[in-house]
Design a protein around this motif. Structure first.
Motif, mmCIF file in Angstrom:
data_model
loop_
_atom_site.group_PDB
_atom_site.id
_atom_site.type_symbol
_atom_site.label_atom_id
_atom_site.label_comp_id
_atom_site.label_asym_id
_atom_site.label_seq_id
_atom_site.Cartn_x
_atom_site.Cartn_y
_atom_site.Cartn_z
ATOM 1 N N TRP A 1 -5.402 13.079 3.984
ATOM 2 C CA TRP A 1 -4.648 11.848 4.245
ATOM 3 C C TRP A 1 -5.308 10.770 3.399
ATOM 4 O O TRP A 1 -6.489 10.484 3.553
ATOM 5 C CB TRP A 1 -4.697 11.492 5.722
ATOM 6 C CG TRP A 1 -4.131 10.153 6.083
ATOM 7 C CD1 TRP A 1 -3.119 9.487 5.473
ATOM 8 C CD2 TRP A 1 -4.563 9.313 7.167
ATOM 9 N NE1 TRP A 1 -2.875 8.287 6.105
ATOM 10 C CE2 TRP A 1 -3.747 8.161 7.152
ATOM 11 C CE3 TRP A 1 -5.543 9.432 8.149
ATOM 12 C CZ2 TRP A 1 -3.902 7.123 8.067
ATOM 13 C CZ3 TRP A 1 -5.699 8.408 9.071
ATOM 14 C CH2 TRP A 1 -4.872 7.275 9.031
ATOM 15 N N ILE A 2 -4.558 10.213 2.452
ATOM 16 C CA ILE A 2 -5.106 9.203 1.555
ATOM 17 C C ILE A 2 -4.229 7.960 1.609
ATOM 18 O O ILE A 2 -3.000 8.049 1.566
ATOM 19 C CB ILE A 2 -5.194 9.730 0.111
ATOM 20 C CG1 ILE A 2 -6.201 10.882 0.027
ATOM 21 C CG2 ILE A 2 -5.596 8.617 -0.852
ATOM 22 C CD1 ILE A 2 -6.356 11.471 -1.355
ATOM 23 N N ALA A 3 -4.870 6.813 1.719
ATOM 24 C CA ALA A 3 -4.159 5.528 1.662
ATOM 25 C C ALA A 3 -4.706 4.723 0.502
ATOM 26 O O ALA A 3 -5.930 4.650 0.315
ATOM 27 C CB ALA A 3 -4.346 4.754 2.974
ATOM 28 N N GLN A 4 -3.821 4.159 -0.284
ATOM 29 C CA GLN A 4 -4.195 3.269 -1.387
ATOM 30 C C GLN A 4 -3.808 1.857 -0.982
ATOM 31 O O GLN A 4 -2.632 1.555 -0.776
ATOM 32 C CB GLN A 4 -3.483 3.674 -2.665
ATOM 33 C CG GLN A 4 -3.885 5.041 -3.213
ATOM 34 C CD GLN A 4 -5.342 5.132 -3.583
ATOM 35 O OE1 GLN A 4 -5.968 6.171 -3.391
ATOM 36 N NE2 GLN A 4 -5.899 4.057 -4.111
ATOM 37 N N SER B 1 -9.241 2.901 -2.137
ATOM 38 C CA SER B 1 -8.875 4.233 -1.641
ATOM 39 C C SER B 1 -9.529 4.490 -0.289
ATOM 40 O O SER B 1 -10.732 4.287 -0.125
ATOM 41 C CB SER B 1 -9.324 5.317 -2.622
ATOM 42 O OG SER B 1 -8.761 5.120 -3.902
ATOM 43 N N MET C 1 2.996 6.603 10.388
ATOM 44 C CA MET C 1 1.911 6.549 9.408
ATOM 45 C C MET C 1 1.288 5.161 9.354
ATOM 46 O O MET C 1 0.064 5.016 9.226
ATOM 47 C CB MET C 1 2.422 6.953 8.033
ATOM 48 C CG MET C 1 2.827 8.422 7.916
ATOM 49 S SD MET C 1 1.503 9.589 8.318
ATOM 50 C CE MET C 1 0.312 9.222 7.038
ATOM 51 N N LYS C 2 2.110 4.135 9.465
ATOM 52 C CA LYS C 2 1.580 2.779 9.463
ATOM 53 C C LYS C 2 0.709 2.548 10.688
ATOM 54 O O LYS C 2 -0.355 1.908 10.617
ATOM 55 C CB LYS C 2 2.715 1.766 9.416
ATOM 56 C CG LYS C 2 2.253 0.338 9.144
ATOM 57 C CD LYS C 2 3.427 -0.582 8.850
ATOM 58 C CE LYS C 2 2.953 -1.970 8.464
ATOM 59 N NZ LYS C 2 4.083 -2.868 8.133
ATOM 60 N N LEU D 1 0.193 12.315 2.407
ATOM 61 C CA LEU D 1 -0.192 13.260 3.455
ATOM 62 C C LEU D 1 0.125 14.661 2.965
ATOM 63 O O LEU D 1 1.263 14.966 2.607
ATOM 64 C CB LEU D 1 0.597 12.957 4.736
ATOM 65 C CG LEU D 1 0.262 13.791 5.981
ATOM 66 C CD1 LEU D 1 -1.171 13.538 6.423
ATOM 67 C CD2 LEU D 1 1.233 13.467 7.106
ATOM 68 N N LEU E 1 -2.703 4.323 10.246
ATOM 69 C CA LEU E 1 -3.590 3.587 9.356
ATOM 70 C C LEU E 1 -4.125 2.332 10.023
ATOM 71 O O LEU E 1 -5.328 2.046 9.950
ATOM 72 C CB LEU E 1 -2.851 3.230 8.071
ATOM 73 C CG LEU E 1 -3.647 2.460 7.019
ATOM 74 C CD1 LEU E 1 -4.893 3.227 6.599
ATOM 75 C CD2 LEU E 1 -2.775 2.156 5.799
ATOM 76 N N HIS F 1 0.848 -1.183 0.000
ATOM 77 C CA HIS F 1 0.000 0.000 0.000
ATOM 78 C C HIS F 1 0.891 1.243 0.000
ATOM 79 O O HIS F 1 2.101 1.161 0.198
ATOM 80 C CB HIS F 1 -0.952 0.030 1.209
ATOM 81 C CG HIS F 1 -0.328 0.461 2.501
ATOM 82 N ND1 HIS F 1 0.477 -0.370 3.250
ATOM 83 C CD2 HIS F 1 -0.371 1.641 3.162
ATOM 84 C CE1 HIS F 1 0.883 0.263 4.334
ATOM 85 N NE2 HIS F 1 0.389 1.492 4.312
ATOM 86 N N TRP F 2 0.266 2.399 -0.263
ATOM 87 C CA TRP F 2 0.975 3.666 -0.117
ATOM 88 C C TRP F 2 0.037 4.723 0.445
ATOM 89 O O TRP F 2 -1.182 4.584 0.383
ATOM 90 C CB TRP F 2 1.629 4.111 -1.422
ATOM 91 C CG TRP F 2 0.791 4.147 -2.666
ATOM 92 C CD1 TRP F 2 0.606 3.139 -3.565
ATOM 93 C CD2 TRP F 2 0.054 5.259 -3.180
ATOM 94 N NE1 TRP F 2 -0.194 3.541 -4.599
ATOM 95 C CE2 TRP F 2 -0.536 4.840 -4.396
ATOM 96 C CE3 TRP F 2 -0.142 6.572 -2.745
ATOM 97 C CZ2 TRP F 2 -1.341 5.692 -5.157
ATOM 98 C CZ3 TRP F 2 -0.935 7.421 -3.511
ATOM 99 C CH2 TRP F 2 -1.522 6.972 -4.708
ATOM 100 N N GLN F 3 0.624 5.727 1.049
ATOM 101 C CA GLN F 3 -0.149 6.791 1.657
ATOM 102 C C GLN F 3 0.391 8.150 1.216
ATOM 103 O O GLN F 3 1.577 8.295 0.940
ATOM 104 C CB GLN F 3 -0.067 6.719 3.190
ATOM 105 C CG GLN F 3 -0.575 5.421 3.800
ATOM 106 C CD GLN F 3 -0.509 5.436 5.305
ATOM 107 O OE1 GLN F 3 -0.895 6.400 5.963
ATOM 108 N NE2 GLN F 3 -0.012 4.347 5.888
#
Length: 260
Positions: free
Chosen positions: A85-88, A44, A129-130, A29, A133, A25-27
């Motif tokens: 803040w977006i996480a894929q 998303s 960040m991990k 900020l 999430l 995954h990626w985030q």
């Protein structure tokens, strides 16, 4: 997607956000610029850190503070002045699998943020960040929906080998299925076709290889794309932007995070 710093909301594109990259995954900020409809192959998870934002899913706009969108679903973002803040999340990621029940057959769902949820603030590294999430998913999600073991093994194989071309027959034989049955089961379990999943893995690799000044043709070859136009078309479809427009121009600081 063009990113400015969450602490420099009135700049004109010269600020810096942060892209955090993991194997599954990626985030991002920062404060994003609006983008047009595109289709991430990953799921998303979008959060307005200080205020709501506008999200388009399947052509329909709505205003929300936090939302999740299933893999391979057309979406567009109008964040306004919200810090985002977006996480894929990869379709086979346990993080996404824990959010699957929230979406059901609706393809997207809003999330209610409670006061107890810890959201990113200020400078943060990979570990923080991990944790942010994982904490959010734990509060709003459910026990992860298990993947069929045969689909999980195919995902592992594609991640390990990252083949130039997809050999569905060989993958199917390796898990005791026909090609048609594997294709149907994979789409049913993950929400994406096998070929698009492999494209997603290649694009993730391209992001890890991208450096300022590095020719796009070199990145395309290293990531396993047919050629430079193939990478460009894929990036436009998935992100509405090229990584070179995001990374090389300095809009994003990139953190390549360890898998552990």
């Amino acid at each position: 997607m063009v990113v400015k710093s969450a602490h420099d909301t009135h700049s004109t594109g010269t600020g810096k956000g942060t892209l955090f990259l993991w194997p599954d995954h990626w985030q991002v900020l920062g404060q994003l610029m609006p983008n047009r409809a595109h289709r991430h192959i990953s799921a998303s998870l979008l959060v307005g850190l200080d205020q709501p934002f506008r999200l388009q899913v399947d052509g329909q706009w709505r205003r929300t503070r936090a939302a999740v969108v299933a893999p391979d679903v057309p979406q567009a973002l109008d964040p306004g002045s919200a810090a985002m803040w977006i996480a894929q999340l990869d379709p086979d990621s346990p993080l996404w699998r824990a959010l699957v029940p929230l979406v059901a057959d609706d393809r997207s769902a809003d999330i209610v943020l409670s006061k107890e949820m810890q959201l990113p603030a200020g400078e943060a590294g990979c570990a923080e960040m991990k944790d942010y999430l994982s904490g959010l998913v734990k509060r709003v999600g459910h026990p992860p929906v298990a993947l069929d073991d045969r689909v999980a093994r195919v995902c592992e194989s594609l991640r390990r080998d990252l083949p130039d071309k997809l050999d569905v027959s060989a993958l199917a034989a390796g898990v005791g299925l026909s090609s048609s049955r594997l294709s149907h089961l994979f789409r049913q379990q993950t929400g994406v076709p096998l070929r698009r999943f492999l494209l997603h893995l290649k694009m993730n690799r391209a992001l890890t290889f991208w450096e300022p000044g590095k020719p796009v043709s070199h990145v395309a070859a290293e990531a396993g794309f047919y050629d430079q136009p193939h990478l460009v078309r894929t990036a436009r479809e998935m992100f509405d932007a090229l990584p070179s427009e995001i990374i090389a121009k300095g809009w994003l600081r990139v953190c390549r995070c360890p898998s552990a």
